[in-house]
Write a protein that holds these residues in place. Structure first.
Motif, PDB file in Angstrom:
ATOM      1  N   ARG A 190      39.610  17.775  -3.882  1.00  0.00           N
ATOM      2  CA  ARG A 190      40.254  19.005  -4.343  1.00  0.00           C
ATOM      3  C   ARG A 190      39.463  20.272  -4.045  1.00  0.00           C
ATOM      4  N   GLY A 191      38.372  20.170  -3.358  1.00  0.00           N
ATOM      5  CA  GLY A 191      37.661  21.348  -2.887  1.00  0.00           C
ATOM      6  C   GLY A 191      36.880  22.109  -3.922  1.00  0.00           C
ATOM      7  N   PHE A 192      36.429  21.465  -4.997  1.00  0.00           N
ATOM      8  CA  PHE A 192      35.557  22.127  -5.964  1.00  0.00           C
ATOM      9  C   PHE A 192      34.149  22.175  -5.366  1.00  0.00           C
ATOM     10  N   GLU A 193      33.853  23.273  -4.701  1.00  0.00           N
ATOM     11  CA  GLU A 193      32.630  23.357  -3.905  1.00  0.00           C
ATOM     12  C   GLU A 193      31.368  23.341  -4.748  1.00  0.00           C
ATOM     13  N   ASN A 194      31.481  23.695  -6.037  1.00  0.00           N
ATOM     14  CA  ASN A 194      30.300  23.712  -6.900  1.00  0.00           C
ATOM     15  C   ASN A 194      30.333  22.620  -7.956  1.00  0.00           C
ATOM     16  N   ALA A 195      31.151  21.593  -7.731  1.00  0.00           N
ATOM     17  CA  ALA A 195      31.083  20.415  -8.601  1.00  0.00           C
ATOM     18  C   ALA A 195      29.777  19.684  -8.306  1.00  0.00           C
ATOM     19  N   GLN A 196      29.128  19.192  -9.360  1.00  0.00           N
ATOM     20  CA  GLN A 196      27.808  18.604  -9.191  1.00  0.00           C
ATOM     21  C   GLN A 196      27.678  17.299  -9.970  1.00  0.00           C
ATOM     22  N   TYR A 197      26.989  16.329  -9.344  1.00  0.00           N
ATOM     23  CA  TYR A 197      26.548  15.143 -10.077  1.00  0.00           C
ATOM     24  C   TYR A 197      25.645  15.592 -11.212  1.00  0.00           C
ATOM     25  N   PHE A 198      25.787  15.004 -12.370  1.00  0.00           N
ATOM     26  CA  PHE A 198      24.952  15.478 -13.472  1.00  0.00           C
ATOM     27  C   PHE A 198      23.468  15.177 -13.253  1.00  0.00           C
ATOM     28  N   PHE A 199      23.147  14.007 -12.721  1.00  0.00           N
ATOM     29  CA  PHE A 199      21.734  13.663 -12.561  1.00  0.00           C
ATOM     30  C   PHE A 199      21.108  14.476 -11.428  1.00  0.00           C
ATOM     31  N   THR A 200      21.851  14.626 -10.339  1.00  0.00           N
ATOM     32  CA  THR A 200      21.345  15.430  -9.229  1.00  0.00           C
ATOM     33  C   THR A 200      21.249  16.888  -9.640  1.00  0.00           C
ATOM     34  N   SER A 201      22.194  17.323 -10.435  1.00  0.00           N
ATOM     35  CA  SER A 201      22.170  18.703 -10.919  1.00  0.00           C
ATOM     36  C   SER A 201      20.906  18.979 -11.720  1.00  0.00           C
ATOM     37  N   GLU A 202      20.443  17.964 -12.421  1.00  0.00           N
ATOM     38  CA  GLU A 202      19.240  18.115 -13.238  1.00  0.00           C
ATOM     39  C   GLU A 202      17.979  18.212 -12.384  1.00  0.00           C
ATOM     40  N   TYR A 203      17.921  17.441 -11.284  1.00  0.00           N
ATOM     41  CA  TYR A 203      16.636  17.269 -10.595  1.00  0.00           C
ATOM     42  C   TYR A 203      16.586  17.779  -9.144  1.00  0.00           C
ATOM     43  N   ASP A 204      17.721  17.976  -8.509  1.00  0.00           N
ATOM     44  CA  ASP A 204      17.698  18.387  -7.108  1.00  0.00           C
ATOM     45  C   ASP A 204      17.493  19.902  -7.011  1.00  0.00           C
ATOM     46  N   ALA A 232      34.103  27.428  -9.769  1.00  0.00           N
ATOM     47  CA  ALA A 232      33.282  27.297 -10.966  1.00  0.00           C
ATOM     48  C   ALA A 232      32.236  26.208 -10.781  1.00  0.00           C
ATOM     49  N   ILE A 233      31.118  26.372 -11.455  1.00  0.00           N
ATOM     50  CA  ILE A 233      30.063  25.355 -11.446  1.00  0.00           C
ATOM     51  C   ILE A 233      30.416  24.318 -12.509  1.00  0.00           C
ATOM     52  N   VAL A 234      30.817  23.155 -12.048  1.00  0.00           N
ATOM     53  CA  VAL A 234      31.253  22.077 -12.932  1.00  0.00           C
ATOM     54  C   VAL A 234      30.299  20.902 -12.774  1.00  0.00           C
ATOM     55  N   VAL A 235      29.623  20.549 -13.836  1.00  0.00           N
ATOM     56  CA  VAL A 235      28.710  19.402 -13.821  1.00  0.00           C
ATOM     57  C   VAL A 235      29.422  18.232 -14.479  1.00  0.00           C
ATOM     58  N   THR A 236      29.404  17.092 -13.805  1.00  0.00           N
ATOM     59  CA  THR A 236      30.261  15.998 -14.240  1.00  0.00           C
ATOM     60  C   THR A 236      29.610  14.646 -14.071  1.00  0.00           C
ATOM     61  N   ASP A 237      30.096  13.715 -14.835  1.00  0.00           N
ATOM     62  CA  ASP A 237      29.864  12.305 -14.586  1.00  0.00           C
ATOM     63  C   ASP A 237      30.330  12.037 -13.147  1.00  0.00           C
ATOM     64  N   ASN A 238      29.613  11.206 -12.447  1.00  0.00           N
ATOM     65  CA  ASN A 238      29.892  11.026 -11.027  1.00  0.00           C
ATOM     66  C   ASN A 238      31.264  10.433 -10.725  1.00  0.00           C
ATOM     67  N   PHE A 239      31.903   9.802 -11.706  1.00  0.00           N
ATOM     68  CA  PHE A 239      33.216   9.236 -11.421  1.00  0.00           C
ATOM     69  C   PHE A 239      34.186  10.315 -10.962  1.00  0.00           C
ATOM     70  N   ALA A 240      34.009  11.536 -11.471  1.00  0.00           N
ATOM     71  CA  ALA A 240      34.942  12.620 -11.151  1.00  0.00           C
ATOM     72  C   ALA A 240      34.542  13.396  -9.906  1.00  0.00           C
ATOM     73  N   TYR A 241      33.333  13.181  -9.421  1.00  0.00           N
ATOM     74  CA  TYR A 241      32.861  13.991  -8.306  1.00  0.00           C
ATOM     75  C   TYR A 241      33.729  13.861  -7.056  1.00  0.00           C
ATOM     76  N   PRO A 242      34.055  12.656  -6.583  1.00  0.00           N
ATOM     77  CA  PRO A 242      34.890  12.570  -5.371  1.00  0.00           C
ATOM     78  C   PRO A 242      36.241  13.270  -5.543  1.00  0.00           C
ATOM     79  N   ALA A 243      36.855  13.098  -6.731  1.00  0.00           N
ATOM     80  CA  ALA A 243      38.164  13.692  -6.957  1.00  0.00           C
ATOM     81  C   ALA A 243      38.104  15.213  -6.936  1.00  0.00           C
ATOM     82  N   LEU A 244      37.025  15.787  -7.451  1.00  0.00           N
ATOM     83  CA  LEU A 244      36.920  17.240  -7.504  1.00  0.00           C
ATOM     84  C   LEU A 244      36.340  17.824  -6.222  1.00  0.00           C
ATOM     85  N   ALA A 245      35.191  17.327  -5.805  1.00  0.00           N
ATOM     86  CA  ALA A 245      34.479  17.940  -4.681  1.00  0.00           C
ATOM     87  C   ALA A 245      35.062  17.557  -3.337  1.00  0.00           C
ATOM     88  N   GLN A 246      35.475  16.293  -3.192  1.00  0.00           N
ATOM     89  CA  GLN A 246      35.872  15.820  -1.873  1.00  0.00           C
ATOM     90  C   GLN A 246      37.388  15.723  -1.697  1.00  0.00           C
TER      91      GLN A 246
END
Length: 846
Positions: A421-435, A405-419
């Protein structure tokens, strides 16, 4: 030996204060996840960022963090990236404590008391504990600055010490560029420590190694062809990242305000610091004043006070420059505040003649400081839990959401999800907005985002307008999990207010059908609702049916305020009947705003809708008991005045004021789904007879007339007669009124009542033919409904595209013509129908 024991005791004291509850307080800040994930990306893939590196910070800080994660196996030793990072900050704090002691003692005329008092302030400062526990570049930057200072304070300054100090200052700048503002104080300190004949050489070497190291950052950008401003593409967007562009953006962040102005970012941050800890800023101010006095008094004996004063003044100038100030910027000042007070105390104690008296004075000062901290600031750092809710949110996501799933999150949760637990579509909220790379993941359409982990930081950014795309996603989402237990924050998400970060909520972005319903409801309110709840078309006409449909829509959207407003206006202006509590059907308001009741008669189809909405309100809103009572009272009058028994059948009359002998019937008022619902809520009435007898009547009507007409007269003798004398030409034909019965029959058919099949089979071809003649939104969308549920052989998707979506303006939520109330209600009802039919029959919307 005694001093060694004292220093070890002070370090242990400082470490204990920092370590106690460091995983529980303060809450995990957005930047912590950013730097941890970047550090892990650096050591595992050689990248400077998880996605495109944009030069928003120099990278040395998270390189160091990455080295730590590599040494400890990421989450292997301490349980998670976040906890591992906080352990690193503990080690940084311990090292900084020792350096604070050394620097304060040496600058404080060799006074042990100066070092001890500086350590006590540094260790016990609530402001320090709040920021120094967090995995922040500012803490690493402060450590490298302290190392650089300490190297220049060696008893015998050597060229090696000068060069090494310059290198550590360069590392501090490459950790966070703000460190450059401390530079002028370093030059004064180096001048003071160098022999006159070596000063120019020492300054040149220090600047060469410090500047040369920093210059490598620019060389890196140059070699990557990312130094100069980026060219713009046809869409006006830069074609690549740029060091200079990023620096200009960073320098221009925030609106300019003088630091003493109420709206200034500096003043707001200062207020935030004082709320967290009034003691440390006060001590810092005292230290600055004392250093200024010492700089004047000791100008011929020591330049140490001046050097430290200039370091703090340079950084204060950065904070007071009139642009954005983030509250964590104060972190590197905390050790300098402590050192400043220590220096002042050290020099002042030289005025005390006896050693024992000096020691006693130092003990008294330490006791006073600890007492002052404990009184001024409650000991939150040791006991308050601000992280559990955040961690529970992450665990909930890991257990309940598909990792794809595409999960946009506060960056505090990004390492726990993406790195972790393998949430490949977890995204930093600010980067998600502009990248652009991340925007491609959700096809540059926020409707494709699945979930948001909403936190204090996201709400702050949304309120400031920095993430408008994600704000749009948030405004079209619903909460699915909330973790706010024990929070100290005031949370008003409707107003984008949060006062602390010790909470988290998980929101699911609505599906596209629900998004359309929400947007068209908002545009409906903007375009067709007046006063406090009057629904009107362009001619100022208000009908009870339109009021009923608006109540139904408000209920579906969970909008209690407007539901009550619409009902209250209805109650105030359309409920003047002396014989019952039913609703008069027609009102008109002129250009002058004055209105009048045009017809006191009722429309029973509207009354039954209102009854159902009022009853449903009791389930939707806990405090809606008054509305339920209104619905019950209306139901009693409805059964007395609107339900007729003719020819052995219980039917709904067109109005409560129909003729005594012959009854004008509008077949489209038949709503078996609504009657079944009311049978459960109001079992004292025989709603199921309305279902059964209604089917019998419609079947007879179709058999005798060959269609289901808009209107029909049922005589006293049970005969079906023309309604044209009462309604006008076309009343006996299938028309727009007949169209309204189709969704009711389709929904009842989908629920398993086969009696709807024959009726639909008889009128479906007629509706297709009728649409070919009138080509209206109402007829076209009705044909699309028939195709969806297999009542006609047609491509439902093509009909949706040609008859429905082609009429919708997604930018403003209006249906074809903003002035057309009929079109708007037709479009809203088609999408409402999608949410009621089986999911297998619903169309995947564009």
């Amino acid at each position: 030996m005694l001093e060694i024991l004292l220093v070890l005791g002070l370090i242990a004291f400082s470490a204990a204060l920092h370590a106690t509850n460091m995983f529980g307080y303060p809450y995990y800040e957005n930047d912590e996840g950013t730097y941890l994930s970047r550090g892990w990306a650096f050591i595992t893939s050689g990248q400077l960022d998880v996605y495109t590196y944009r030069y928003d910070h120099a990278p040395a800080g998270w390189m160091a963090i990455g080295a730590w994660l590599g040494l400890t196996g990421g989450d292997a030793v301490f349980g998670s990236f976040l906890q591992s990072g906080r352990v690193l900050m503990l080690l940084v704090h311990v090292a900084a404590t020792a350096l604070v002691y050394v620097i304060a003692k040496r600058m404080g005329n060799g006074s042990i008391a100066a070092g001890a008092i500086a350590v006590v302030i540094f260790a016990a400062s609530p402001l320090g504990l709040y920021f120094q526990r967090r995995v922040l570049l500012d803490n690493l930057m402060a450590l490298w600055l302290l190392v650089a200072i300490a190297l220049l304070l060696r008893r015998h300054l050597t060229l090696t010490a000068v060069i090494t100090s310059g290198l550590f200052f360069g590392i501090a700048v490459l950790t966070k560029l703000n460190a450059a503002f401390f530079g002028i104080g370093f030059l004064v300190l180096l001048w003071a420590r160098s022999e006159p004949h070596q000063r120019k050489h020492a300054l040149a070497m220090w600047l060469a190694f410090a500047g040369g190291l920093v210059l490598m950052f620019l060389v890196y950008a140059l070699l990557n062809e990312e130094l100069l401003p980026a060219p713009l593409g046809a869409d006006g967007e830069p074609l690549r990242v740029s060091f200079i562009d990023t620096m200009l953006v960073q320098a221009g962040r925030g609106d300019f305000n003088w630091p003493w102005e109420q709206d200034s970012s500096f003043l707001q941050s200062l207020e935030s610091w004082l709320v967290k800890d009034p003691m440390t800023p006060l001590l810092g101010l005292i230290g600055v004043v004392a250093l200024a006095a010492l700089a004047l008094v000791l100008r011929r004996r020591s330049l140490f006070p001046l050097a430290m004063l200039l370091m703090m003044a340079g950084y204060a100038g950065f904070l007071m420059r009139g642009k954005i100030v983030i509250d964590l910027y104060v972190a590197p000042l905390v050790p300098l505040f402590a050192i400043a007070v220590g220096i002042a105390v050290g020099w002042m104690l030289t005025l005390v003649p006896w050693r024992a008296l000096r020691a006693g004075a130092a003990v008294v000062l330490v006791t006073a400081l600890l007492t002052g901290f404990s009184i001024a600031v409650p000991p939150k750092a040791a006991a308050v839990d601000e992280t559990s809710n955040q961690l529970l949110a992450v665990e909930w996501v890991a257990e309940n959401i598909d990792p794809s799933a595409i999960v946009v999150t506060d960056n505090f949760a990004y390492p726990a999800l993406a790195q972790e637990r393998g949430f490949e579509n977890a995204q930093y909220f600010f980067t998600s907005e502009y990248d652009p790379e991340l925007r491609e993941v959700y096809a540059d359409d926020w409707r494709n985002i699945d979930y948001l982990i909403v936190t204090h930081e996201l709400i702050q950014q949304m309120s400031q307008g920095t993430i408008p795309v994600l704000r749009e996603a948030f405004e079209h989402s619903v909460p699915v999990a909330s973790f706010t237990r024990g929070t100290s924050s005031f949370i008003d998400l409707d107003s984008y207010i949060s006062t602390n970060g010790d909470w988290a909520r998980v929101y699911e972005v609505k599906d596209r059908n629900d998004v359309v319903l929400q947007d068209s409801w908002a545009s409906f309110l903007d375009g067709f609702v007046y006063d406090y709840g009057r629904v009107a078309d362009g001619a100022g006409i208000t009908t009870s049916m339109d009021q009923a449909l608006a109540m139904d829509a408000a209920l579906e959207q969970g909008d209690e305020q407007w539901f009550r407003g619409i009902w209250q206006w209805t109650n105030d202006h359309l409920r003047y009947r002396s014989t019952d509590g039913l609703i008069s059907w027609r009102w008109q308001t002129g250009a002058d705003g004055e209105g009048e009741l045009l017809a006191n008669d009722t429309v029973c189809g509207a009354d039954q809708r209102m009854i159902a909405s009022l009853i449903r309100a009791g389930d939707a809103w806990p405090a809606a008991g008054d509305l339920v009572l209104e619905g019950r009272a209306m139901a009693a009058d409805f059964w007395k005045r609107c339900v007729i028994e003719q020819d052995g059948l219980a039917l709904v009359d067109s109005s409560a004021d129909g003729s005594v002998d012959d009854n004008l019937i509008n077949p489209s008022y038949f709503d078996p789904r609504l009657y079944r619902e009311l049978a459960g809520a109001l079992p004292q009435y025989d709603w199921m007879r309305l279902v059964d007898d209604g089917y019998v009547f419609l079947d007879r009507l179709a058999q005798e007339r060959g269609t289901i007409p808009d209107w029909v007269v049922l005589t006293r003798e049970g005969e079906l007669e023309s309604a044209e004398p009462l309604i006008g030409a076309g009343a006996d034909d299938l028309g727009d009124d007949t169209l309204r019965i189709v969704p009711a029959l389709l929904l009842d058919r989908a629920a398993g009542d086969t009696r709807a099949d024959a009726l639909l089979a008889s009128i479906a071809p007629q509706i297709v033919a009728y649409d070919g003649v009138v080509d209206s939104f109402a007829s076209g969308s009705t044909v699309a409904m028939l195709a969806q549920l297999g009542a006609i052989d047609a491509d439902a998707r093509s009909l949706y595209e040609s008859e429905v979506v082609a009429r919708y303006d997604a930018d403003d939520g209006f249906w074809r013509a903003p002035a057309s109330l009929t079109d708007h209600l037709t479009g809203w009802n088609w999408h409402r129908f999608q949410s009621l039919i089986p999911a297998s029959a619903a169309i995947e919307l564009e």
